[in-house]
Design a protein around this motif. Structure first.
Motif: not given
Ligand code: C2O
Ligand code: CU
Length: 492
Positions: A420-432
């Motif tokens: 997700a970061w590489n595609a859109t430069r957004t931080l998407k968390y995958t865990g706590p």
């Protein structure tokens, strides 16, 4: 190469002694202790059965003499380059800052972890050549901690440290001194690093197969040195000792244990005392990290105990009763550490740790925030403001990240989605978010940024305005673009 173990006594670097007193414009009306630290080539065996090893060191030894400072008592150090004109390790002239037209031997000293004005912080481009020196001043307005000094010259820091240019800088303060922790000859710096050592005793630095670009992204040795010796021993008494463990290696991390299974009781991390003593079966240190541990040898008279790295011996302690007793008890509380509330931060900077393939055929270079060293400054905090830095590690490796000038707290580590970061430069968390373990709940100046994680730190930018740096402390990375300047702007 099989070498006899534990045949050399552990060298304890001498305390640096001032050569006089001097005034300095930054401290009107005061006379300050004045030290001279001369960088010289020298030869000393790393082991009884090896020929002497050519090295470079402050005052002709490695580690150099230990500088000792008391909180609130500034001191002056003249760092003198008395080295030869040629380097004995392979310079990569294709690296920024180490071009062919630059002198081969350049040095500039930095005290790692010290809050020092920019003019004395050892900016990488402030290097000087043999026959020159720089007079630096250290205000010492900070908590007791195990700091260390080392070279920081642009593009060749890895080689200068590998040659031996480092030493301990011990900050003391009355609060810590009142705790009754072991001191005097029971308080010892242990500088740990690895080196590639030949049968001829010489230090070898690994190179790539391109003679025009010998830089390698990591440097791993075949010998672990403790205060400059291979398999040394230290005679200790059956009492408590404070060991100031410092990882001064280029790349290697340490997983330290005692051979008898006894805990290492950690009392301090990079920037000083933890809240309370923390018994640990194993202490992990990435390059530039420190841990002060107390080890109690009471009741072990006659025993030999090893300090080990992943099961291999580094140092042997020989416990021998000399009739001296240690009566002080370990305090239950050491320090009050107020957590800096994230809500006080005026800014959260998202900064990537990435690598880039170089068109020139070099395997990779590492970068911070996607920027080269020479790009205009982007990190420009205001004096005394609180900021969060979110270190987004896009690589497959751990990078120990160090900020000059400040101490910080670790807030959390949190896994994120790299695609997700590489595609859109957004931080998407995958865990706590994972809170820091207890050994990271004190003040730090170097933090492990794990792969696949956003590592968040919080700091108040205390200090004098000016230009400093932050960087990965894997020295190969630091030398090849994984370092950026930052500007501390004067408070509004
Ligand atoms: Cu240990 Cu920028 O340094
Ligand atoms: Cu790195």
């Amino acid at each position: 190469m099989t070498l006899a173990r534990f045949v050399d006594p552990l060298p304890i670097p001498p305390l640096a002694q001032p050569v006089g007193e001097r005034t300095h414009a930054a401290y009107p009306g005061r006379r300050l202790p004045y030290y001279r630290m001369e960088m010289r080539a020298f030869r000393t065996p790393l082991h009884r059965d090896l020929p002497p090893t050519p090295q470079w060191g402050y005052q002709g030894m490695s580690p150099g003499p230990t500088l000792q400072a008391q909180r609130g008592e500034p001191l002056l150090v003249e760092w003198i380059n008395a080295l030869p004109q040629e380097h004995f390790l392979p310079i990569d002239h294709s690296i920024h800052g180490a071009e062919r037209e630059k002198p081969a031997v350049r040095t500039v000293a930095h005290v790692h972890g010290a809050r020092v004005p920019a003019d004395s912080d050892g900016y990488p481009e402030d290097w000087f050549t043999p026959g020159h020196s720089a007079l630096y001043h250290y205000p010492n307005g900070q908590d007791a901690a195990t700091l260390w000094y080392h070279d920081h010259a642009m593009g060749i820091t890895r080689l200068n440290l590998y040659a031996g240019l480092f030493g301990a800088y011990v900050m003391r303060d009355p609060h810590e001194q009142a705790l009754g922790l072991p001191d005097g000859d029971c308080d010892l710096p242990l500088a740990l690093c690895d080196r590639l050592v030949g049968k001829d005793g010489k230090l070898y630095y690994p190179v790539s197969d391109d003679p025009e670009a010998p830089w390698v992204s990591e440097c791993n040795g075949n010998a672990i040195l403790c205060n400059g010796k291979l398999f040394p021993y230290l005679e200790v008494e059956p009492r408590r000792y404070r060991l100031r463990l410092m990882n001064v290696a280029n790349t290697r991390f340490f997983n330290l244990t005692l051979s008898n299974g006894q805990p290492l009781v950690q009392v301090a991390s990079d920037q000083g005392l933890l809240a309370a003593p923390l018994p640990r079966k194993q202490v992990t240190l990435y390059p530039a990290e420190r841990a002060d541990v107390v080890v109690d040898f009471a009741g072990l008279d006659g025993k030999d105990i090893e300090l080990r790295q992943q099961g291999d011996a580094i140092l042997q302690f020989r416990v021998r009763d000399r009739g001296r007793r240690d009566t002080a008890a370990m305090p239950t509380a050491l320090n009050t550490i107020e957590r800096t509330p994230p809500a006080t931060a005026v800014r959260d900077r998202v900064l990537t740790l990435g690598e880039m393939d170089d068109a020139g055929g070099r395997p990779t270079m590492m970068m911070l925030g996607g920027k080269h060293w020479s790009a205009p400054i982007t990190e420009d905090p205001r004096q005394d403001s609180v900021e969060i830095w979110s270190l987004v590690n896009l690589t497959g490796d751990v990078h120990p990240v160090h900020l000059h000038l400040v101490r910080f707290q670790v807030l959390e580590r949190r896994p994120f989605d790299l695609f997700a970061w590489n595609a859109t430069r957004t931080l998407k968390y995958t865990g706590p978010a994972q809170p820091p373990p207890p050994e990271e709940m004190g003040w730090k100046d170097t933090v492990r940024a794990d792969p696949g994680m956003v590592t968040r730190i919080i700091t108040r930018f205390e200090g004098e305005p000016g230009r400093y740096v932050w960087h990965c402390h894997l020295l190969e990375h630091e030398d090849n673009e994984m370092m950026r300047p930052f500007l501390l702007r004067a408070r509004a």
